[in-house]
Design an enzyme around this catalytic site. Structure first.
Site, PDB file in Angstrom:
ATOM      1  N   CYS A 241       0.904  -1.332   0.004  1.00 22.01           N
ATOM      2  CA  CYS A 241      -0.035  -0.055   0.028  1.00 22.01           C
ATOM      3  C   CYS A 241       0.794   1.266  -0.021  1.00 22.01           C
ATOM      4  CB  CYS A 241      -0.959  -0.033   1.081  1.00 22.01           C
ATOM      5  SG  CYS A 241      -1.949   1.356   1.410  1.00 22.01           S
TER       6      CYS A 241
ATOM      7  N   HIS B  34     -10.236   1.039   1.616  1.00 22.61           N
ATOM      8  CA  HIS B  34      -9.855   2.522   2.263  1.00 22.61           C
ATOM      9  C   HIS B  34     -10.959   3.394   2.332  1.00 22.61           C
ATOM     10  CE1 HIS B  34      -5.433   2.622   1.946  1.00 22.61           C
ATOM     11  NE2 HIS B  34      -5.138   1.961   0.778  1.00 22.61           N
TER      12      HIS B  34
HETATM   13 ZN    ZN Z   1      -3.677   1.176  -0.089  1.00 26.01          ZN
END
Ligand code: ZN
Length: 150
Positions: A89, A135
């Protein structure tokens, strides 16, 4: 072209539930454009608005098959079949781990012009979409990781 700085883990915006976009206006169009530029600049395959500090339900994904921009995305179908693969990420630099995801999903949302779109995705594309959708609900891949890898 504008490159945003990417918010890192520990910033509370990454843990917020992002807000639905009510109106597709120039601000949102500019946000999408700049998010795509930021994603490509960072050599990522996806970016969600909270990652640049904007708590709105907007994501961009490009797994090498072209840019996908989605506003207010929602998973409407999800395979029972899952797959475990390695994720990282942009908000959690240097960390990678194995995450179990649905192998196939169908996502609906709005494109940058406000048109309804339905996207069927599988494998890595499905994984990237699920990661970015998480997210928007304040969920990070490290919450789901089965095993961290070096
Ligand atoms: Zn991410």
């Amino acid at each position: 072209m504008a490159i945003y700085s990417i918010v890192k883990i520990g910033d509370p915006v990454l843990r917020e539930k992002a807000h639905e976009v009510k109106e597709i206006n120039n601000t949102i169009k500019k946000l999408l454009k700049n998010m795509a530029d930021t994603m490509y600049d960072a050599k990522g395959v996806g970016l969600a608005a909270p990652q640049i500090g904007v708590p709105k339900r907007v994501i961009v994904v490009d797994v090498g098959e072209g840019l996908v921009e989605l506003i207010n995305p929602e998973i409407i179908e999800c395979s029972d079949e899952t797959e475990v693969d390695i994720e990282g990420c942009l908000s959690i630099p240097g960390i990678q781990g194995e995450v179990e995801r649905a192998k196939r999903i169908t996502v609906k949302g709005l494109d940058g012009e406000g048109n309804s779109v339905v996207i069927k995705a599988e494998d890595f594309f499905a994984r990237a979409l699920q990661h970015e959708l998480d997210h928007l609900d304040g969920i990070l891949f490290v919450d789901k990781v089965k095993r961290f890898v070096d």
